[in-house]
Design a protein around this motif. Structure first.
Motif, PDB file in Angstrom:
ATOM      1  N   HIS A  86       0.864  -1.187   0.000  1.00 16.30           N
ATOM      2  CA  HIS A  86       0.000   0.000   0.000  1.00 16.30           C
ATOM      3  C   HIS A  86       0.897   1.232   0.000  1.00 16.30           C
ATOM      4  N   ILE A  87       0.960   1.909  -1.159  1.00 17.26           N
ATOM      5  CA  ILE A  87       1.804   3.082  -1.304  1.00 17.26           C
ATOM      6  C   ILE A  87       1.159   4.249  -0.557  1.00 17.26           C
ATOM      7  N   ILE A  88       1.927   4.842   0.333  1.00 17.85           N
ATOM      8  CA  ILE A  88       1.444   5.983   1.105  1.00 17.85           C
ATOM      9  C   ILE A  88       1.866   7.297   0.461  1.00 17.85           C
ATOM     10  N   SER A  89       3.122   7.350   0.040  1.00 19.23           N
ATOM     11  CA  SER A  89       3.652   8.592  -0.503  1.00 19.23           C
ATOM     12  C   SER A  89       4.724   8.266  -1.528  1.00 19.23           C
ATOM     13  N   CYS A  90       4.815   9.137  -2.547  1.00 19.61           N
ATOM     14  CA  CYS A  90       5.792   8.889  -3.608  1.00 19.61           C
ATOM     15  C   CYS A  90       6.150  10.217  -4.262  1.00 19.61           C
ATOM     16  N   SER A  91       7.425  10.374  -4.626  1.00 19.10           N
ATOM     17  CA  SER A  91       7.872  11.584  -5.301  1.00 19.10           C
ATOM     18  C   SER A  91       9.060  11.256  -6.183  1.00 19.10           C
ATOM     19  N   VAL A  92       9.140  11.946  -7.327  1.00 21.44           N
ATOM     20  CA  VAL A  92      10.249  11.761  -8.251  1.00 21.44           C
ATOM     21  C   VAL A  92      10.968  13.092  -8.404  1.00 21.44           C
ATOM     22  N   ASN A  93      12.294  13.056  -8.550  1.00 18.39           N
ATOM     23  CA  ASN A  93      13.027  14.322  -8.663  1.00 18.39           C
ATOM     24  C   ASN A  93      12.858  14.921 -10.053  1.00 18.39           C
ATOM     25  N   ASN A  94      13.330  16.150 -10.210  1.00 21.28           N
ATOM     26  CA  ASN A  94      13.095  16.901 -11.436  1.00 21.28           C
ATOM     27  C   ASN A  94      13.698  16.216 -12.651  1.00 21.28           C
ATOM     28  N   SER A 146      -7.127  26.828  18.521  1.00 17.87           N
ATOM     29  CA  SER A 146      -6.738  25.822  19.502  1.00 17.87           C
ATOM     30  C   SER A 146      -6.610  24.476  18.801  1.00 17.87           C
ATOM     31  N   VAL A 147      -5.414  23.915  18.842  1.00 14.39           N
ATOM     32  CA  VAL A 147      -5.141  22.649  18.156  1.00 14.39           C
ATOM     33  C   VAL A 147      -4.793  21.605  19.206  1.00 14.39           C
ATOM     34  N   ASN A 148      -5.641  20.601  19.352  1.00 16.09           N
ATOM     35  CA  ASN A 148      -5.410  19.529  20.318  1.00 16.09           C
ATOM     36  C   ASN A 148      -5.213  18.189  19.642  1.00 16.09           C
ATOM     37  N   ASP A 149      -4.940  18.228  18.347  1.00 16.30           N
ATOM     38  CA  ASP A 149      -4.787  16.968  17.613  1.00 16.30           C
ATOM     39  C   ASP A 149      -3.560  16.202  18.089  1.00 16.30           C
ATOM     40  N   THR A 150      -3.747  14.937  18.233  1.00 17.60           N
ATOM     41  CA  THR A 150      -2.615  14.067  18.533  1.00 17.60           C
ATOM     42  C   THR A 150      -2.035  13.480  17.261  1.00 17.60           C
ATOM     43  N   GLN A 151      -2.760  13.586  16.166  1.00 11.98           N
ATOM     44  CA  GLN A 151      -2.315  13.038  14.891  1.00 11.98           C
ATOM     45  C   GLN A 151      -1.963  14.167  13.933  1.00 11.98           C
ATOM     46  N   LEU A 152      -0.834  14.031  13.251  1.00  9.18           N
ATOM     47  CA  LEU A 152      -0.365  15.053  12.332  1.00  9.18           C
ATOM     48  C   LEU A 152      -1.255  15.114  11.097  1.00  9.18           C
ATOM     49  N   LYS A 153      -1.656  16.326  10.719  1.00  7.30           N
ATOM     50  CA  LYS A 153      -2.457  16.519   9.510  1.00  7.30           C
ATOM     51  C   LYS A 153      -1.574  17.162   8.442  1.00  7.30           C
ATOM     52  N   LEU A 154      -1.524  16.539   7.262  1.00 11.77           N
ATOM     53  CA  LEU A 154      -0.675  17.011   6.171  1.00 11.77           C
ATOM     54  C   LEU A 154      -1.529  17.388   4.970  1.00 11.77           C
ATOM     55  N   VAL A 155      -1.134  18.468   4.297  1.00  5.63           N
ATOM     56  CA  VAL A 155      -1.842  18.952   3.109  1.00  5.63           C
ATOM     57  C   VAL A 155      -0.840  19.041   1.964  1.00  5.63           C
ATOM     58  N   ASN A 156      -1.192  18.422   0.840  1.00  5.07           N
ATOM     59  CA  ASN A 156      -0.389  18.451  -0.400  1.00  5.07           C
ATOM     60  C   ASN A 156       0.938  17.718  -0.262  1.00  5.07           C
ATOM     61  N   PHE A 157       1.033  16.797   0.688  1.00  5.78           N
ATOM     62  CA  PHE A 157       2.185  15.885   0.739  1.00  5.78           C
ATOM     63  C   PHE A 157       1.736  14.522   0.226  1.00  5.78           C
ATOM     64  N   GLY A 158       1.322  14.497  -1.023  1.00  2.92           N
ATOM     65  CA  GLY A 158       0.808  13.255  -1.566  1.00  2.92           C
ATOM     66  C   GLY A 158      -0.642  13.052  -1.152  1.00  2.92           C
ATOM     67  N   TYR A 159      -1.264  12.004  -1.715  1.00  2.00           N
ATOM     68  CA  TYR A 159      -2.687  11.787  -1.512  1.00  2.00           C
ATOM     69  C   TYR A 159      -2.951  10.306  -1.278  1.00  2.00           C
ATOM     70  N   ASP A 160      -2.948   9.932  -0.011  1.00  2.00           N
ATOM     71  CA  ASP A 160      -3.321   8.584   0.390  1.00  2.00           C
ATOM     72  C   ASP A 160      -4.789   8.647   0.806  1.00  2.00           C
TER      73      ASP A 160
END
Length: 846
Positions: free
Chosen positions: A82-90, A247-261
């Motif tokens: 299960h691919i979570i994140s992937c990136s290729v260089n320029n 007020s941010v009480n999240d225990t889990q990190l939220k990511l935006v535009n770092f790939g799309y799982d």
């Protein structure tokens, strides 16, 4: 639908046929696994990375190029992963992949002998060669290659960001070397150099186009937003810090535009902060945020306009709630606007540049807010004016529909919607002639339906703003963008609360582009931005004073300079071609309007010189002349479109017929243009008052015409009055009209045009005026010479003899108010007096 979506990429359209041609069509049976084919990432250069399962449950990674419309196979794992994140260089020589075991009961020997739940690999793919383990941990990791500036030659170094679920981000420096047969390999076999970028974060967003990292660090009851800028020279530094009342009480990190799982993002979104940061070309910086709401019939979201120093919190009452509908607001970046969208409920288009007045933002519900392709699906906005439907794997270009905006203008019953649609059409589409024509047509039909604003004023002011501001930096902070000072109306179903927030702190040196514009915006806020915009208060007062000649201290040189400014403006007007000449405007001198033009040039120039000292006097002179000339051209454009619509022609300036219904409609529109110009203290094109008066004579009954003249709606001009006196014959009705006009003429104008009406009544009026002026001049000169005892005029009527003798004596002293009319003298007065007396007595004068 207001937002138009055009698919730029679709998995089913652009990838599935290629997979079938390669023999992988069997892998597209998604009945067992909905994530068999999905988008993993969108890179800065328009490359879309996706993954799919092969026939043997192998995991493949492919790439689609938006420019070339070609697919490319990058790598294959011989396992069901299960691919979570992937990136290729320029240069497409390195591939970074983060994944987890597809099943929980995998043994350590089945996958690289790893005992960790998640693996992050760095793979050489030019050609496929070595594999290096970057991370083997039990927490999820996202990867993202940095991209250099465009048009840069291939680099021997790549930089890779690793974002850990353990709330830290680090950068890896990877050097590659080219070996035989164009083989590219990683240079060092040991540990790769790395640097800590951020830690203790709870939220992060990647801006792929500008290579920026936004992240939030919680601090007690508030949060701190920071931004790290990555540069082409391989350096990075923290450039922005802003305290947010979130007020941010999240225990889990939220990511935006770092790939799309998709699967994992859905789980995180259900219990995390829904927040995105958007920037605009004009230096706007917005934080859009909404939290899951427990109240079933309303939803709340906030937009922090950091470049303005305040935030607006909107509470929206939902029309209907259904269990299957999403309750998370989706935010989209449209550059000049931010869109807040809740499928099935509302679409809120917020003006980033001018968010202070709620009426400049468009709030829609029902069918108007519907976006067919984005119903009940999670979406992301990875690029400006772009959205990604993560579930369907489709990338759309988003734009505002000009036809829908025009429909909103025409059918809306609310002033707030009309005003927002008008500003959106002008700001977003930036001077489109066809759109302008349709807006003018709408204005001409709806002048009386807008109660809280003047559509002509808004059209002119907003159009000038959109035309002029792109020319010079910071001009948008100095020119007016609306005729409204405030807005007391409400938007049905929306409650808005505004709070002042602290301004962001910037730390940069010699940075151009966005950061320079943002810094300029923040400086404007510090110096009370509303006071920077040009106002007409001083202009109106100065114009009134000079018009009424109250300012005796004004020198002739000052007035000469004012009228020289007006001549320059008139020389900058567009050359009116034969079509433009459809409107019979006359190139005539209008003292009042030229005075206003010249004053506007002088005062606007002074205003810009105070705040744009670095621009230079010559450039400011050009800006000011263009501004006033464009203003006059816009008014002429309105008149031209209205003239064409009602199919009028130049014969409307003849007085032998009554006006048609079309002429009366044009007269009404011109009256509203005049009202709008007076309200904003704006000059009018040469000949406007002449044409307006001519239409008034043709269209209005006499008592209404005279009333309009008396209250200043119609102004008597030399061209029109002269034509009226010369062209109309002396019927009883026309005599009454001419006499009423002549009696209302200012003295200076009367001296010029009364001679064109050869009629006893007019001659009598001229004689009376002559005597009045002559005697007034006598009083001013304090003449001490005695009246002679003998009269040279042989008339046996002593009162008349006495008056004529006195007038002759005054004339002999060099007092002659009607120098250009030699026939108007004491003898003329005597003759007119005798004629009038004989007529009055019913006697024949010979």
């Amino acid at each position: 639908m207001l937002l138009r979506l055009v698919p730029e990429f679709e998995l089913r359209r652009d990838v599935v046929p290629w997979l079938a041609a390669q023999g992988w069509a069997a892998a597209l049976d998604t009945s067992e696994n909905s994530s068999a084919l999905y988008v993993v990432n969108v890179e800065r250069n328009g490359k879309i990375i996706y993954t799919w399962k092969g026939s043997q449950r192998n995991t493949h990674i492919g790439l689609y190029d938006l420019q070339s419309k070609q697919n490319e196979h990058l790598y294959t794992f011989e396992k069901d992963l299960h691919i979570i994140s992937c990136s290729v260089n320029n240069e497409r020589t390195l591939l970074a992949v983060s994944f987890r075991h597809y099943t929980e009961d995998e043994t350590a020997s089945q996958l690289l002998q790893s005992v960790s739940k998640y693996l992050t690999l760095l793979i050489e793919i030019h050609p496929i060669n070595n594999v290096r383990v970057l991370k083997a941990v039990d927490s999820c990791v996202r990867v993202q290659f940095l991209y250099p500036v465009e048009d840069r030659n291939a680099s021997t170094e790549s930089r890779l960001l690793l974002v850990s679920e353990d709330k830290y981000i680090e950068q890896f420096d990877i050097r590659v070397v080219a070996e035989e047969e164009q083989k590219v390999v990683i240079q060092k076999s040991g540990q790769l150099p790395r640097a800590k970028v951020a830690d203790d974060l709870v939220w992060a967003q990647w801006d792929m186009m500008e290579q920026r990292l936004f992240y939030i660090v919680p601090k007690e009851s508030k949060s701190t937003l920071r931004c790290v800028q990555f540069y082409p020279d391989e350096n990075f530094n923290s450039i922005l810090e802003s305290h947010l009342d979130i007020s941010v009480n999240d225990t889990q990190l939220k990511l935006v535009n770092f790939g799309y799982d998709y699967c994992q993002d859905q789980g995180v979104a259900s219990k995390s902060l829904n927040l995105q940061v958007f920037t605009s070309k004009a230096g706007g910086l917005c934080v859009c945020c909404s939290l899951a709401c427990d109240t079933p019939d309303e939803i709340t979201y906030s937009i922090y306009f950091l470049h303005k120093g305040y935030n607006k919190t909107f509470t929206v009452s939902l029309e209907r709630t259904e269990s299957h509908q999403l309750k998370e607001v989706a935010f989209m970046n449209l550059d000049y606007y931010v869109a807040a969208y809740l499928p099935g409920q509302f679409l809120h288009l917020l003006n980033i540049q001018h968010p202070d007045l709620l009426c400049h933002s468009l709030f829609l519900t029902g069918e108007d807010a519907r976006i067919d392709t984005l119903q009940n699906c999670p979406i992301r906005s990875p690029l400006v004016s772009t959205v990604l439907d993560c579930e369907a794997g489709s990338l759309y270009a988003v734009s505002i529909s000009d036809s829908t905006l025009l429909q909103l203008l025409q059918k809306s019953k609310q002033d707030s919607e009309r005003l927002a649609a008008l500003h959106c059409a002008l700001l977003y589409f930036q001077h489109t002639e066809d759109l302008e024509m349709q807006i003018i047509r709408w204005m001409s039909e709806n002048l009386s339906t807008c109660h809280s604003f003047d559509p002509i004023q808004e059209f002119i002011v907003a159009s000038l703003y959109c035309r002029m501001c792109p020319e010079t930096q910071n001009l948008d902070k100095l020119l007016p963008y609306t005729s409204l000072l405030d807005w007391i109306g409400v938007v049905p179903g929306v409650i808005c609360a505004t709070d002042i927030i602290s301004l962001p702190v910037l730390e940069f040196q010699n940075s151009k582009g966005f950061w320079e514009k943002l810094s300029s915006n923040l400086e404007s806020v510090k110096y009370a931005e509303p006071q920077l915009h040009y106002h007409n208060n001083v202009l109106r007062r100065e114009w009134r004073n000079l018009s009424e000649e109250r300012e005796e201290r004004r020198t002739t040189a000052y007035l000469r300079n004012i009228f020289e400014n007006a001549k320059k403006v008139l020389s900058h007007l567009d050359t009116w071609d034969s079509e433009a000449r459809l409107v019979p405007l006359f190139e005539e001198e209008d003292y009042q309007q030229q005075l206003l033009m010249g004053l506007m040039v002088a005062q606007l120039k002074d205003h810009l010189m105070r705040h744009l000292q670095y621009v230079g006097k010559k450039k400011i002179d050009q800006i000011v002349l263009d501004y006033v000339a464009n203003l006059l051209n816009l008014i002429h454009r309105i008149m031209k479109e209205v003239w064409r619509r009602y199919q009028l022609h130049s014969c409307v300036f003849c007085f032998d017929k009554r006006g048609s219904a079309g002429e009366f409609a044009v007269f009404h529109i011109m009256s509203r243009i005049l009202e709008a110009a007076n309200g904003m203290c704006m000059p009018l094109p040469p000949g406007f008052h002449t044409l307006h008066l001519g239409l008034g004579v043709r269209c209005l009954p006499l008592h209404t015409l005279l009333h309009y003249i008396d209250i200043g709606v119609l102004q008597l001009t030399e061209t029109c009055v002269r034509k009226l006196l010369k062209d109309l014959d002396d019927t009883e009705q026309n005599e009454k009209l001419k006499l009423s006009i002549v009696m209302r003429l200012p003295e200076a104008l009367g001296q010029k045009v009364r001679q064109f009406w050869n009629h006893p009544i007019n001659a009598n009026i001229i004689a009376r005026k002559y005597v009045k002026v002559l005697l007034e001049n006598l009083g001013n000169r304090q003449c001490s010479r005695s009246v002679p005892e003998r009269f040279s005029v042989p008339v046996e009527f002593l009162p008349l003899n006495y008056l004529t003798s006195m007038l002759t004596e005054i004339e002999n002293q060099g007092v002659h108010p009607y120098e250009k009319q030699d026939h108007v003298n004491a003898r003329f007065v005597e003759e007119m007096a005798l004629k009038h007396t004989m007529t009055f007595l019913g006697l024949r004068y010979s």
